[in-house]
Design an enzyme around this catalytic site. Structure first.
Site, PDB file in Angstrom:
ATOM      1  N   ASP A 111     -40.005 -42.217 -55.196  1.00 26.35           N
ATOM      2  CA  ASP A 111     -38.604 -42.602 -55.022  1.00 26.35           C
ATOM      3  C   ASP A 111     -37.664 -41.886 -55.995  1.00 26.35           C
ATOM      4  O   ASP A 111     -36.693 -41.252 -55.577  1.00 26.35           O
ATOM      5  CB  ASP A 111     -38.466 -44.123 -55.193  1.00 26.35           C
ATOM      6  CG  ASP A 111     -39.265 -44.888 -54.165  1.00 26.35           C
ATOM      7  OD1 ASP A 111     -38.707 -45.258 -53.119  1.00 26.35           O
ATOM      8  OD2 ASP A 111     -40.471 -45.110 -54.404  1.00 26.35           O
TER       9      ASP A 111
ATOM     10  N   HIS B 157     -41.947 -51.458 -44.804  1.00 26.37           N
ATOM     11  CA  HIS B 157     -41.105 -50.271 -44.650  1.00 26.37           C
ATOM     12  C   HIS B 157     -39.634 -50.620 -44.452  1.00 26.37           C
ATOM     13  O   HIS B 157     -38.834 -49.743 -44.121  1.00 26.37           O
ATOM     14  CB  HIS B 157     -41.609 -49.351 -43.540  1.00 26.37           C
ATOM     15  CG  HIS B 157     -43.003 -48.860 -43.757  1.00 26.37           C
ATOM     16  ND1 HIS B 157     -43.349 -48.076 -44.843  1.00 26.37           N
ATOM     17  CD2 HIS B 157     -44.141 -49.073 -43.055  1.00 26.37           C
ATOM     18  CE1 HIS B 157     -44.645 -47.828 -44.779  1.00 26.37           C
ATOM     19  NE2 HIS B 157     -45.149 -48.412 -43.719  1.00 26.37           N
TER      20      HIS B 157
ATOM     21  N   ASP C  52     -39.538 -54.355 -49.108  1.00 24.64           N
ATOM     22  CA  ASP C  52     -40.516 -53.695 -49.982  1.00 24.64           C
ATOM     23  C   ASP C  52     -40.148 -53.900 -51.451  1.00 24.64           C
ATOM     24  O   ASP C  52     -41.019 -54.125 -52.296  1.00 24.64           O
ATOM     25  CB  ASP C  52     -40.594 -52.199 -49.668  1.00 24.64           C
ATOM     26  CG  ASP C  52     -41.401 -51.902 -48.414  1.00 24.64           C
ATOM     27  OD1 ASP C  52     -42.055 -52.827 -47.887  1.00 24.64           O
ATOM     28  OD2 ASP C  52     -41.377 -50.741 -47.959  1.00 24.64           O
TER      29      ASP C  52
ATOM     30  N   GLU D 204     -35.876 -45.969 -48.413  1.00 29.07           N
ATOM     31  CA  GLU D 204     -36.364 -45.480 -47.130  1.00 29.07           C
ATOM     32  C   GLU D 204     -35.621 -44.187 -46.854  1.00 29.07           C
ATOM     33  O   GLU D 204     -34.451 -44.046 -47.218  1.00 29.07           O
ATOM     34  CB  GLU D 204     -36.127 -46.491 -46.006  1.00 29.07           C
ATOM     35  CG  GLU D 204     -36.875 -47.800 -46.181  1.00 29.07           C
ATOM     36  CD  GLU D 204     -38.383 -47.626 -46.279  1.00 29.07           C
ATOM     37  OE1 GLU D 204     -38.937 -46.763 -45.564  1.00 29.07           O
ATOM     38  OE2 GLU D 204     -39.011 -48.356 -47.072  1.00 29.07           O
TER      39      GLU D 204
ATOM     40  N   ASP E 206     -36.896 -49.309 -53.915  1.00 32.02           N
ATOM     41  CA  ASP E 206     -37.802 -48.745 -52.899  1.00 32.02           C
ATOM     42  C   ASP E 206     -36.966 -48.140 -51.773  1.00 32.02           C
ATOM     43  O   ASP E 206     -36.499 -48.845 -50.882  1.00 32.02           O
ATOM     44  CB  ASP E 206     -38.746 -49.821 -52.348  1.00 32.02           C
ATOM     45  CG  ASP E 206     -39.911 -49.224 -51.563  1.00 32.02           C
ATOM     46  OD1 ASP E 206     -39.656 -48.565 -50.542  1.00 32.02           O
ATOM     47  OD2 ASP E 206     -41.064 -49.405 -51.983  1.00 32.02           O
TER      48      ASP E 206
END
Length: 258
Positions: free
Chosen positions: A156, A213, A218, A43, A41
């Site tokens: 992603d 987040h 996550d 960011e 995941d």
């Protein structure tokens, strides 16, 4: 118990089982195609200025290795990534992700991060005899253990990493060309549309642990949800894959429960 629970919520306990105590040693209701799942995941850089930005860059690259038989998170990879196109994070981005400017300044460029990630993959492949397979329809009969990547949506691997590698002319690891979209799998298995990752967890009776987040939190929570779905009888299958040589993203086979 309260101290341990607080430590988990703060993300201080890195290695843990996502299985309830009475189910930790139990087998899932369905024979899984994959012995392991690697949950990712990212960011990325983001803004809330009303402008249209086409060059999001990964700033946090986490991955957790989930054993689909035990529900154990057996190891993790984590790195902060230094953005090159937009090196200064927006206030919105820092507030949303909790990532500080100093953390990405001290991070590594994506090219180096991918190299580090590949070394981590190679290490667990050697230790756990893992191989990656695309569109597997039958359980493996060999000694090797099959592994697949899992993300919450196709963004992603299908958008973020794909286009950043193309822009920067980086070679994306071929094993990242196929994955399981857990959001789509959840929707079809439970026959309801999830309200985000936190909402999906809540709907199955699990409280989100950590900070939303945060890429690592996550990823851990997505693994938690995947394990719950496996225990409920969901058969995890590859849902998306890039055709070799074309970059075209397509659906693979049928979704679980269909």
């Amino acid at each position: 118990m309260a101290t341990k629970r607080l430590a988990r919520q703060l993300g201080l306990i890195r290695r843990k089982s996502v299985a309830p105590a009475n189910e930790k040693q139990g087998r899932s209701k369905s024979k899984q195609l994959y012995d392991y799942l690697i949950v990712i995941d990212f960011e990325s850089t983001c803004w809330n200025d009303g402008k249209h930005h086409n060059s999001q860059e990964i700033i946090e690259f986490p991955a957790v290795l989930l054993n689909t038989l035990t529900g154990e998170i057996e190891c993790e990879f984590h790195a902060y990534v230094q953005p090159q196109e937009h090196p200064i994070l927006s206030e919105f981005c820092m507030e949303l992700t909790g990532i500080k400017q100093a953390q990405v300044d001290e991070g590594v460029p994506l090219k180096i991060c991918l190299s580090q990630f590949c070394k981590w993959i190679h290490k667990i492949q050697q230790q756990k005899k893992i191989i990656f397979a695309t569109g597997v329809s039958e359980p493996s009969t060999s000694a090797a253990k099959l592994c697949a990547f899992v993300t919450w949506s196709d963004w992603d691997l299908g958008v973020c990493l794909e286009y950043e590698c193309k822009r920067k002319q980086l070679l994306k690891p071929v094993f990242l060309n196929s994955w399981i979209d857990l959001r789509a799998t959840y929707k079809l298995f439970y026959r309801r549309k999830p309200k985000g990752l936190s909402g999906a967890l809540q709907e199955v009776g699990i409280e989100f642990s950590g900070r939303e987040h945060s890429g690592l939190d996550d990823s851990r929570n997505t693994a938690l949800l995947a394990w719950k779905m496996i225990r409920d009888g969901c058969l995890m299958k590859i849902t998306r894959s890039f055709n070799k040589g074309t970059g075209f993203c397509k659906y693979i086979g049928k979704f679980p429960g269909q």
